[in-house]
Design a protein around this motif. Structure first.
Motif, PDB file in Angstrom:
ATOM      1  N   PRO A 124       9.243   1.933  -6.058  1.00  0.00           N
ATOM      2  CA  PRO A 124       8.674   2.980  -6.468  1.00  0.00           C
ATOM      3  C   PRO A 124       9.448   3.796  -7.552  1.00  0.00           C
ATOM      4  N   TRP A 131       3.983   5.856 -10.204  1.00  0.00           N
ATOM      5  CA  TRP A 131       3.679   5.299  -8.714  1.00  0.00           C
ATOM      6  C   TRP A 131       2.317   5.260  -8.477  1.00  0.00           C
ATOM      7  N   THR A 132       1.643   6.006  -9.212  1.00  0.00           N
ATOM      8  CA  THR A 132       0.238   5.672  -9.048  1.00  0.00           C
ATOM      9  C   THR A 132      -0.218   4.617  -9.806  1.00  0.00           C
ATOM     10  N   SER A 135       0.749   1.593  -7.676  1.00  0.00           N
ATOM     11  CA  SER A 135      -0.185   1.424  -6.336  1.00  0.00           C
ATOM     12  C   SER A 135      -1.550   0.475  -6.682  1.00  0.00           C
ATOM     13  N   GLN A 136      -1.874   0.891  -7.895  1.00  0.00           N
ATOM     14  CA  GLN A 136      -3.226   0.654  -8.485  1.00  0.00           C
ATOM     15  C   GLN A 136      -3.111  -0.743  -8.794  1.00  0.00           C
ATOM     16  N   ARG A 140      -1.624  -1.940  -3.159  1.00  0.00           N
ATOM     17  CA  ARG A 140      -0.833  -1.393  -2.129  1.00  0.00           C
ATOM     18  C   ARG A 140      -0.110  -0.222  -2.445  1.00  0.00           C
ATOM     19  N   TRP A 141       0.149   0.501  -1.370  1.00  0.00           N
ATOM     20  CA  TRP A 141       0.821   1.943  -1.423  1.00  0.00           C
ATOM     21  C   TRP A 141       2.240   1.559  -2.113  1.00  0.00           C
ATOM     22  N   LEU A 143       5.270   4.184  -2.967  1.00  0.00           N
ATOM     23  CA  LEU A 143       5.132   5.607  -2.634  1.00  0.00           C
ATOM     24  C   LEU A 143       6.630   5.933  -2.601  1.00  0.00           C
ATOM     25  N   HIS A 146       8.397   6.739   0.801  1.00  0.00           N
ATOM     26  CA  HIS A 146       7.560   5.907   1.891  1.00  0.00           C
ATOM     27  C   HIS A 146       8.304   4.351   2.272  1.00  0.00           C
TER      28      HIS A 146
END
Length: 463
Positions: A124, A131-132, A135-136, A140-141, A143, A146
């Motif tokens: 990330p 990071w958005t 993820s998109q 998957r996340w 972050l 995380h």
């Protein structure tokens, strides 16, 4: 930003880095550089700083870009400058020119990135827009802060292996950052006698860094309130009896950092009490550096520094007891609450975006002991590592005025004796240490640490 001519040595270094990565993982990787973050309206942005993981393999601080790494090959994804950008930014290099400068095997517009996502790992980026997007696109996340899992975790572990030690191209950059940082501190010391507030000293230091077309590697700390560990206020007046603590480091155009702290008397002369404490911190600093060798546990160096400070405070009559026992009881951490230092590289706290994955050897966890819990590095040293050594002494009101603390250590601390050192709010001495095959090299040794040498620089007439 403008991209300067990139020499063949950098292209070769980048090729070697991605080939080393390919020996550690067998899946493709996409690393995003990050995007500009608006301060308020969209066109007024904060200074851009590319993701360090991207920089390590791409070499140039490109905004709104990504690279795909697989089997030692690099594919660049970046858009050509919009035609209108020439009005505001002048002629900018196009995608093919940038690809040539970094030795990319292919180059595509960002819109084509979606066609190259199958089975890729990533790390990330810190800015929310990036990071958005990560993820998109990857479904998957992804972050910051995380816990990484699966191939993302494998990628992070592989990159850590590479970035823990520095190649020659990195060391050349780190030496540049260190040299400029040394000159910045000398300028700050020389500017102090005529300065009225902290901000003037900060300005003198950052002027040197900016004049070399560098930036600061972190928010500068230039303060007479050294007991506030990350003090970012600069409005306090400078009084003759004050100590000024300056933690300032340069970062090169390519993103490599330095991190140096010195503490000096505003008047140009330490008081006797300030000198006593300063010499304790310096003794701890020197003892720790002398123990830097490959294979030595950094945690042991930290504990050596703690013991040296405890012994010095016993000798001064501030602490009572045996130094090693005092450290076991955390008494030293009343005055030295942080770790002895950290990794240094593309980040001032290198790779701490990955939490403790980089700083801690696999299988090790942070201690729950006060003081030791702030240790940022817990690994055996290796040749090629760059670390800081930065012991300190601080009278933090929230600690030393805490009634529970005073009760717990009522027979350990001679509180009346401590009160005689009220003119010592905070002292830290920090240098950047390269671990070599046979010992260590202090990259910032050109900046004196001994009290007399520091006093001489403050009293110097040369800015």
């Amino acid at each position: 930003m403008s991209i300067h001519h990139t020499c063949n040595s950098l292209i070769e270094t980048l090729r070697q880095r991605r080939q080393k990565l390919a020996t550690r993982i067998d899946f493709p990787v996409i690393l995003w550089s990050g995007s500009n973050i608006p301060r308020n309206y969209p066109a007024n942005v904060f200074p851009f700083r590319a993701s360090s993981h991207f920089l390590y393999f791409a070499g140039l601080p490109l905004a709104n870009a990504a690279i795909r790494l697989e089997a030692g090959k690099l594919e660049l994804f970046i858009d050509d400058p919009a035609p209108s950008s020439a009005l505001w930014h002048g002629k900018m290099p196009n995608r093919e020119e940038i690809a040539t400068q970094i030795g990319a095997d292919a180059a595509y517009p960002m819109a084509e990135l979606e066609s190259y996502l199958e089975g890729v790992a990533t790390i990330p980026v810190q800015d929310p827009a990036s990071w958005t997007q990560q993820s998109q696109l990857l479904n998957r996340w992804i972050l910051p802060r995380h816990q990484l899992q699966g191939i993302d975790l494998e990628l992070a572990q592989a990159i850590i292996e590479l970035r823990l030690t520095h190649d020659q191209q990195a060391l050349a950059e780190l030496r540049k950052a260190a040299a400029v940082t040394v000159e910045a501190h000398k300028a700050g010391m020389a500017a102090t006698p005529s300065a009225k507030i902290e901000a003037e000293v900060r300005a003198a230091m950052e002027k040197v860094i900016i004049a070399q077309n560098m930036t600061t590697a972190y928010q500068s700390i230039v303060t007479v309130h050294g007991e506030v560990l990350h003090n970012e206020q600069y409005h306090h007046s400078l009084q003759p009896g004050d100590l000024l603590l300056a933690d300032v480091g340069a970062e090169t155009e390519m993103g490599w950092a330095s991190d140096v702290t010195r503490t000096w008397p505003v008047s140009g002369k330490f008081s006797s009490t300030q000198r006593d404490i300063y010499d304790i911190v310096l003794a701890a600093h020197d003892a720790c550096i002398a123990e830097v060798y490959p294979g030595v546990e950094y945690r042991d160096i930290h504990l050596l520094g703690c013991t040296a400070i405890a012994q010095g405070l016993v000798d001064l009559g501030i602490l009572r007891g045996d130094a090693e026992n005092l450290v076991e009881r955390n008494a030293h951490s009343l005055f030295f609450p942080h770790g002895i230092g950290h990794l240094l590289g593309l980040d001032v706290h290198d790779m701490e975006d990955l939490g403790d994955l980089a700083g801690y050897e696999p299988g090790r966890e942070r201690s729950d002991r006060f003081g030791l819990s702030y240790l940022r590095l817990n690994r055996p040293l290796q040749a090629g590592m760059l670390v800081t050594i930065e012991p300190g002494f601080y009278q933090v009101p929230a600690i030393i005025n805490n009634q529970e603390v005073r009760s717990t250590y009522q027979y350990t601390v001679n509180w009346e004796r401590l009160s005689q050192f009220a003119d010592v709010r905070g002292i830290r001495i920090e240098n950047d240490i390269l671990v070599t095959k046979n010992g260590r090299e202090v990259l910032t040794e050109a900046l004196p640490t001994d009290a007399s040498g520091v006093e001489e620089l403050v009293c110097s007439k040369h800015a």
